[in-house]
Design a protein around this motif. Sequence first.
Motif, PDB file in Angstrom:
ATOM      1  N   ARG A 206      35.902  42.172  46.668  1.00 13.25           N
ATOM      2  CA  ARG A 206      34.565  42.332  47.236  1.00 13.25           C
ATOM      3  C   ARG A 206      33.801  43.384  46.432  1.00 13.25           C
ATOM      4  O   ARG A 206      34.393  44.322  45.893  1.00 13.25           O
ATOM      5  N   LEU A 207      32.493  43.248  46.395  1.00 15.65           N
ATOM      6  CA  LEU A 207      31.677  44.161  45.605  1.00 15.65           C
ATOM      7  C   LEU A 207      31.811  45.610  46.070  1.00 15.65           C
ATOM      8  O   LEU A 207      31.723  46.541  45.260  1.00 15.65           O
ATOM      9  N   ASP A 208      32.020  45.810  47.387  1.00 21.77           N
ATOM     10  CA  ASP A 208      32.091  47.181  47.897  1.00 21.77           C
ATOM     11  C   ASP A 208      33.500  47.771  47.867  1.00 21.77           C
ATOM     12  O   ASP A 208      33.686  48.931  48.233  1.00 21.77           O
ATOM     13  N   ASP A 209      34.481  47.013  47.415  1.00 25.25           N
ATOM     14  CA  ASP A 209      35.850  47.536  47.319  1.00 25.25           C
ATOM     15  C   ASP A 209      36.060  48.183  45.950  1.00 25.25           C
ATOM     16  O   ASP A 209      36.933  47.789  45.177  1.00 25.25           O
ATOM     17  N   LYS A 210      35.273  49.209  45.655  1.00 21.67           N
ATOM     18  CA  LYS A 210      35.285  49.801  44.316  1.00 21.67           C
ATOM     19  C   LYS A 210      36.584  50.548  44.017  1.00 21.67           C
ATOM     20  O   LYS A 210      37.057  50.558  42.885  1.00 21.67           O
ATOM     21  N   ALA A 211      37.175  51.180  45.053  1.00 17.70           N
ATOM     22  CA  ALA A 211      38.427  51.907  44.820  1.00 17.70           C
ATOM     23  C   ALA A 211      39.543  50.932  44.452  1.00 17.70           C
ATOM     24  O   ALA A 211      40.314  51.176  43.506  1.00 17.70           O
ATOM     25  N   LEU A 212      39.635  49.828  45.178  1.00 12.47           N
ATOM     26  CA  LEU A 212      40.664  48.830  44.890  1.00 12.47           C
ATOM     27  C   LEU A 212      40.432  48.212  43.518  1.00 12.47           C
ATOM     28  O   LEU A 212      41.374  48.053  42.733  1.00 12.47           O
ATOM     29  N   LEU A 213      39.178  47.880  43.220  1.00 13.38           N
ATOM     30  CA  LEU A 213      38.870  47.285  41.922  1.00 13.38           C
ATOM     31  C   LEU A 213      39.233  48.229  40.782  1.00 13.38           C
ATOM     32  O   LEU A 213      39.833  47.820  39.784  1.00 13.38           O
ATOM     33  N   GLY A 214      38.885  49.504  40.941  1.00 11.87           N
ATOM     34  CA  GLY A 214      39.198  50.478  39.902  1.00 11.87           C
ATOM     35  C   GLY A 214      40.699  50.621  39.681  1.00 11.87           C
ATOM     36  O   GLY A 214      41.168  50.711  38.545  1.00 11.87           O
TER      37      GLY A 214
END
Length: 275
Positions: free
Chosen positions: A238-246
């Motif tokens: 998801r676009l707002d899951d920046k910590a997971l994406l990082g």
Amino acid sequence: MLKLKSLLLVPAAVLVVACGKSDNAPAQQPAPSQPAPVAEAPAPALPAKIVVGLDDNFPPMGFRDEKNELVGFDIDMAREAAKRMNIEAEFKPIDWSAKEAELNSRRVDVLWNGLTITEERRKNIGFTAPYMENHQIIIVTAASPIDGKADLAGKVVGAQEGSSAVDAIQKDEATAASFKELKTFGDNITALMDLGTGRLDAVVVDEVVGRYYVAKRASEFRVLEDNFGTEDYGVGTRLDDKALLGKLDETLGAMKQDGTAQQISEQWFGANVIK
């Protein structure tokens, strides 16, 4: 004389009183102290578990073996990444044509199954850096007279519904307009089965899937030299899951660096296909 002396002393007394008032004036206030620095907010915590959405009929990326267990290249990559991040991974088969709805409704947390990075998808999905390069290849039967895209005019062509194969075909407007029909399927295996029975003239499919399938049935199918373009695979969040994406980006980078991703690739493809 006494009166005169008394009068002479009055100004001195007044002067003393005046000086006393000056000495008692309010002291200068100290400058206000600087506000204490605001502590930085702690980095968002990673979830204890992520649900990985996938198409379970997409060999060799993700599919069910003879024991009905989920296996595949992307399954192994996701398990290794989750282990390194100290996160539990649950794998959930989904309708791949509804993958964005599944992700943004929070029924799954990650899309990891040969997901092509496109500018259109970037509007709704956060992508890691590419970890694999792919082509949209054309498969025909071994005896087919079709030798290139130009020969698809007037033919029935199959592709998986909601896949990047459909997007790639539609970008080639002239070729797509020449088809008799573009027929879509719930999964690639069904499309390839229809090709084998003669209900289709050709199938456009991800190279990693198509070549895996053709290798098992080399006497029945062949891959054309023409294709519908090159694309990159990435993991979607998801676009707002920046910590997971990082963290996923960091972990995939480490897996590439230490050779683990290459090892997994060679187990499934016999070669290093990692980008």
